[in-house]
Design an enzyme around this catalytic site. Structure first.
Site, PDB file in Angstrom:
ATOM      1  CD  GLU A 260       0.272  -1.140   3.223  1.00  0.00           C
ATOM      2  OE1 GLU A 260       0.438  -2.285   2.272  1.00  0.00           O
ATOM      3  OE2 GLU A 260       0.060  -1.427   4.380  1.00  0.00           O
ATOM      4  CG  HIS A 284      -5.854  -5.840   1.221  1.00  0.00           C
ATOM      5  ND1 HIS A 284      -6.372  -6.453   2.386  1.00  0.00           N
ATOM      6  CD2 HIS A 284      -4.737  -5.219   1.660  1.00  0.00           C
ATOM      7  CE1 HIS A 284      -5.300  -6.322   3.382  1.00  0.00           C
ATOM      8  NE2 HIS A 284      -4.255  -5.915   2.828  1.00  0.00           N
ATOM      9  CD  GLU A 285      -2.211  -3.973  -0.849  1.00  0.00           C
ATOM     10  OE1 GLU A 285      -1.958  -3.216   0.167  1.00  0.00           O
ATOM     11  OE2 GLU A 285      -2.268  -5.255  -0.642  1.00  0.00           O
ATOM     12  CG  HIS A 288      -3.231  -1.099   3.817  1.00  0.00           C
ATOM     13  ND1 HIS A 288      -3.280  -1.376   5.010  1.00  0.00           N
ATOM     14  CD2 HIS A 288      -3.037  -2.196   3.201  1.00  0.00           C
ATOM     15  CE1 HIS A 288      -2.996  -2.458   5.326  1.00  0.00           C
ATOM     16  NE2 HIS A 288      -2.795  -3.243   4.031  1.00  0.00           N
ATOM     17  CD  GLU A 307      -1.971  -5.699   6.311  1.00  0.00           C
ATOM     18  OE1 GLU A 307      -2.911  -6.001   5.709  1.00  0.00           O
ATOM     19  OE2 GLU A 307      -0.993  -5.205   6.101  1.00  0.00           O
ATOM     20  CG  ASP A 363       9.220 -10.679   6.636  1.00  0.00           C
ATOM     21  OD1 ASP A 363       8.123 -10.635   6.188  1.00  0.00           O
ATOM     22  OD2 ASP A 363       9.969 -11.298   6.038  1.00  0.00           O
ATOM     23  CE1 TYR A 371      -1.635  -9.799   6.792  1.00  0.00           C
ATOM     24  CE2 TYR A 371      -2.958  -8.893   4.979  1.00  0.00           C
ATOM     25  CZ  TYR A 371      -1.739  -9.297   5.718  1.00  0.00           C
ATOM     26  OH  TYR A 371      -0.676  -8.703   5.150  1.00  0.00           O
TER      27      TYR A 371
HETATM   28  N1  BES Z   1       0.837  -4.570   3.767  1.00  0.00           N
HETATM   29  C1  BES Z   1       0.837  -5.606   3.215  1.00  0.00           C
HETATM   30  C2  BES Z   1       1.988  -6.345   2.677  1.00  0.00           C
HETATM   31  C3  BES Z   1       3.092  -6.513   3.751  1.00  0.00           C
HETATM   32  C4  BES Z   1       2.764  -6.937   5.109  1.00  0.00           C
HETATM   33  C5  BES Z   1       4.550  -6.578   3.447  1.00  0.00           C
HETATM   34  C6  BES Z   1       3.760  -7.013   5.869  1.00  0.00           C
HETATM   35  C7  BES Z   1       5.483  -6.683   4.354  1.00  0.00           C
HETATM   36  C8  BES Z   1       5.148  -6.969   5.586  1.00  0.00           C
HETATM   37  C9  BES Z   1      -0.584  -5.692   2.214  1.00  0.00           C
HETATM   38  O1  BES Z   1      -1.141  -4.745   2.376  1.00  0.00           O
HETATM   39  C10 BES Z   1      -0.820  -7.107   2.192  1.00  0.00           C
HETATM   40  O2  BES Z   1      -1.433  -7.532   3.020  1.00  0.00           O
HETATM   41  N2  BES Z   1      -0.894  -7.598   0.773  1.00  0.00           N
HETATM   42  C11 BES Z   1      -1.366  -8.975   0.741  1.00  0.00           C
HETATM   43  C12 BES Z   1      -2.635  -9.086  -0.148  1.00  0.00           C
HETATM   44  C13 BES Z   1      -3.889  -8.765   0.283  1.00  0.00           C
HETATM   45  C14 BES Z   1      -5.069  -8.797  -0.714  1.00  0.00           C
HETATM   46  C15 BES Z   1      -4.125  -9.580   1.592  1.00  0.00           C
HETATM   47  C16 BES Z   1      -0.152  -9.852  -0.015  1.00  0.00           C
HETATM   48  O3  BES Z   1       0.644  -9.197  -0.333  1.00  0.00           O
HETATM   49  O4  BES Z   1      -0.623 -10.964   0.043  1.00  0.00           O
HETATM   50 ZN    ZN Z   2      -2.391  -5.175   3.767  1.00  0.00          ZN
END
Ligand code: BES
Ligand code: ZN
Length: 593
Positions: A260, A284-285, A288, A307, A363, A371
C-alpha cells in the site's frame, strides 16, 4: 520494538534524499539528510537503524549553518534488526546528513536483470520497505511510531524511469533525474521506489497504471473499477487524503500480492487474470489509505490495526462494488486461510491478534492471523451494533486519528468510550479481551457463510460420489477464481491417479493460466505425487516469486524426502530470480537438517 532509534531523544520530521541507482554495482548511493526535532536537551548522539549499509561520512548542521563532519560508530549487526548507527550530535544541531551506499544484497531492494523483466531489454529495481527493510536502503529511524515528510532526488540511467510513492515534480524528460515530494507525514515503511522501463496509462483523473509497456493495457482493463472503489470508500470512511491513487505493476518476482505505498500501490502481475476476479487486492491496498497509511500501527505488534481493519474494509468495498456474493466468498475463504495459518504457525503467540515480537524480525511472525482474526473481530462488532452505527464509529476512528500512529490500547479505549459504553450490554469487556488473546475463533464470533461456495461443495460431492467429469465441467463453466480455488482446496487430499488425471484432462488444471487456481492444483498434485503436473509447477515456481504462491509449494514438497529433492532442484533454478525476503523464507524451509 524492532528499532534501535532513540526516539525519546530525537524524532525525524523531514527527510531529504539524493540517491543514485547504480545498476552496475546494484547499489543505491548518495545522501540522506534527517531534519530533527530534539526531545531530550541533553542527548549527545542520535541512533539510527541500518542494515548492510556502507557509511562513508556523517555531518551535522543547525538551521542555516554549514555542514560539519561528525563522528559515527556502527554497532555489530544482529540478524533481526541490523546495525545501530550512532552519530554524535552537538547541542545546537538539528540536522544530520549521512553519505552511504546500500549493499547488493540489501533486503529491501530487488535488482532485476533485463531477462527478469517482461521487456527483456532494461534492468529493473524496486524497493519493499515494510516491515523493517527501509533501513537496508536508507539510514533512518525505522519505526512506524515516527512520521516524516520527505523530498527526494533520484538519479537513474537516462533510458529508465523512476517512480516513488510520492508526488512527482515535473522534470526534464530523458535527463535521468527525477524529483519527488511527500507532503503528508508517513512512517518509514511507506517509502518506496521503483526504477525501470515504466510507462503510465491513465484510468481516471486521479487513477492510473505504471507498468512495463507490455503490461500496461491489460492492467488498466483489469483495474478499471479503481475510481469506483475510491468513491465507495470515501462514502463509507471519509475523503481520500493522498491526492492520486495509481497502481504500479511489478515483475512477477514481487514477493507480495500488493503493498500500500501511498499514492502508488505496488502490485503483483499475478492478479491480472482477465476477469477482474482478483481485484479485491486493489480494494485491500486502497483501504490501507485509511487503515494503515492514515491511521498507522504504532508498533509491529499492533499490525492487526493495519491489516485486520484493512481486510474488513476490503470486503466492504468488494461488497459495494461487486456485490454480496463475491464478498461472502472472500469472507469464507478468509476463514479457511485463518484455520490453515493457525496450524502452520509454530509460535503460539502468533496465533493471536498481537504476537510477541520481542527480539524478532516482524517478518518472521508474518501470517494471515492478524488479517482474518482482526476482520472477524470487526465483523462481530458490526453485527452487534448494526452496520450504520459501526460505520460511523470507524469513520470517527479514522478522522480523529488521521496521520497518527496508534496502539491497540488506544483503539480499545476508543472502542469503550464510543461504542461499548454507549450501548451497554451489547458486547462485554471479556469478549473484547477474548478476541485479543485467544488462539482460536471465539465461540460467540459471527461466522460468514456463502451460498455460492456451498453450491461448489455440492458439485464436488456429486463428482466424488461417481458423477461424470463432463457434468462437473458444465457447472464449472461459469466459476470465478474463488469457486475454483474452493473446489480444489476442499477436495480430499488423496485421490486416485485416474480421478486426478480425468479432472486434469477435462478442466485443464495443470495448464491453468490463473496463478491462484494453479497454486491450489499444484498443492493437490504434490499431495498425490501427480507428477504430470510437475513440469508446469517447476516453470511456475521459477517464473513467480510471490511468497504466498510459492512458499506453500516448497513447504509441501519438503515434507517428503523425494519431494524435498525436487524442491531443492527447482529452487536451484529459481533462487536467483527471487526477492531477498522470499529467498530467506525458502532458504529456511529447505536448509539441510
Ligand atoms: N501491507 C501488506 C504487505 C506486507 C505486510 C508487506 C507485512 C510486508 C510486511 C499488504 O497490504 C498485504 O497485506 N498484501 C497481501 C494482499 C492482500 C490482498 C491480503 C499480500 O501481499 O498477500
Ligand atoms: Zn494489507
Amino acid at each position: 520494538m524492532a528499532t534501535y532509534a532513540n526516539i525519546d531523544a530525537f524524532v525525524t520530521k523531514h527527510l531529504l534524499l539524493d540517491l543514485t541507482a547504480d545498476f552496475d554495482a546494484s547499489s543505491l548511493r548518495g545522501t540522506a539528510e534527517l531534519q530533527l526535532e530534539r526531545r531530550d536537551p541533553r542527548a549527545t548522539e542520535i541512533v539510527l537503524d541500518t542494515r548492510d549499509l556502507r557509511i562513508q561520512k556523517t555531518e551535522t548542521a543547525s538551521r542555516n549553518g554549514p555542514w560539519t563532519a561528525t563522528m559515527f560508530q556502527l554497532d555489530p549487526a544482529t540478524p533481526a534488526f541490523g546495525s545501530a548507527l550512532r552519530v554524535t550530535i552537538p547541542a545546537e544541531a538539528d540536522r544530520v546528513r549521512i553519505t552511504y551506499a546500500s549493499s547488493p544484497s540489501a533486503k529491501g531492494l530487488q535488482w532485476l536483470t533485463p531477462a527478469q523483466t517482461s521487456g527483456k531489454k532494461l534492468p529493473f529495481l524496486f524497493s519493499q520497505a515494510q516491515a523493517i527493510q527501509a533501513r537496508s536502503f536508507i539510514p533512518l529511524q525505522d519505526t512506524p511510531a515516527v512520521r516524516m515528510t520527505y523530498d527526494a532526488t533520484i538519479r537513474v540511467p537516462k533510458d529508465l524511469v523512476a517512480v516513488m510513492a510520492a508526488e512527482a515534480t515535473p522534470g526534464d524528460k530523458g535527463s535521468g533525474v527525477f524529483r519527488f515530494r511527500m507532503p503528508q507525514a508517513i512512517p518509514s515503511y511507506l517509502i518506496a521506489l521503483a526504477v525501470g522501463d515504466l510507462t503510465f496509462k491513465a484510468m481516471s483523473d486521479r487513477t492510473g497504471i505504471w507498468a512495463e509497456p507490455a503490461m500496461v493495457d491489460a492492467a488498466a482493463r483489469e483495474f478499471e473499477d479503481t475510481e469506483q472503489m475510491i468513491k465507495t470508500t470515501e462514502a463509507l470512511y471519509g475523503p481520500y487524503r493522498w491526492g492520486r491513487y495509481d497502481l504500479l505493476v511489478l515483475p512477477p518476482s514481487f514477493p507480495f500480492g500488493g503493498m500500500e505505498n501511498p499514492r502508488v500501490t505496488f502490485a503483483t502481475p499475478t492478479v491480472i487474470v482477465g476477469d477482474k476476479s482478483l481485484v479485491a487486492l486493489v480494494a485491500h491496498e486502497l483501504a490501507h489509505s485509511w487503515s494503515g497509511n492514515l491511521v498507522t500501527n504504532a508498533t509491529w505488534s499492533d499490525f492487526w490495526l493495519n491489516e485486520g481493519f484493512t481486510t474488513y474494509l476490503e470486503r466492504r468495498i468488494v461488497e459495494a462494488v461487486y456485490g454480496k456474493r463475491l464478498a461472502e466468498m472472500e469472507r469464507v475463504i478468509g476463514l479457511r486461510d485463518l484455520a490453515q495459518a493457525r496450524t502452520d504457525v509454530t509460535e503460539p503467540g502468533d496465533r493471536t491478534l498481537q504476537p510477541d515480537l520481542k527480539g524478532r524480525d516482524p517478518d518472521d511472525a508474518y501470517s494471515v492471523v492478524p488479517y482474518e482474526q482482526g476482520a472477524l473481530f470487526l465483523s462481530f462488532l458490526e453485527a452487534k451494533f448494526g452496520r450504520d452505527t459501526f460505520d460511523q464509529f470507524l469513520r470517527r476512528w479514522f478522522d480523529e486519528h488521521a496521520f497518527q500512529s496508534v496502539s491497540t490500547g488506544q483503539f480499545l479505549a476508543f472502542l469503550t468510550n464510543n461504542l461499548l459504553s454507549a450501548h451497554p450490554g451489547a458486547v462485554t469487556d471479556a469478549q473484547v479481551q477474548e478476541w485479543l488473546h485467544t488462539e482460536a475463533i471465539p465461540s460467540f464470533a459471527v461466522m460468514p457463510t456463502s451460498d455460492a461456495l456451498e453450491k461448489v461443495e455440492q458439485a464436488r460431492d456429486a463428482w466424488l460420489n461417481g458423477g461424470s467429469v463432463e457434468s462437473l465441467a458444465k457447472t464449472t463453466a461459469t466459476w470465478s477464481t474463488q469457486e475454483w480455488v474452493h473446489f480444489i482446496d476442499s477436495l480430499p487430499r488423496k485421490l486416485s491417479a485416474e480421478r486426478l488425471s480425468s479432472l486434469d484432462r477435462q478442466l485443464k488444471l495443470t495448464d491453468s493460466p490463473n496463478p491462484e487456481i494453479a497454486h491450489v492444483w499444484f498443492r493437490l498434485a504434490i499431495s498425490n505425487r501427480y507428477s504430470t503436473a510437475y513440469p508446469a509447477m517447476e516453470r511456475y515456481m521459477v517464473a513467480i516469486g510471490r511468497r504466498k504462491l510459492v512458499v506453500p509449494l516448497y513447504r509441501d514438497l519438503a515434507a517428503t524426502p523425494d519431494g524435498k529433492k525436487l524442491a531443492v532442484k527447482i529452487y536451484a533454478k529459481a533462487r536467483d530470480g527471487y526477492h531477498p525476503v522470499a529467498q530467506s523464507t525458502v532458504d529456511a524451509l529447505l536448509k539441510p537438517t
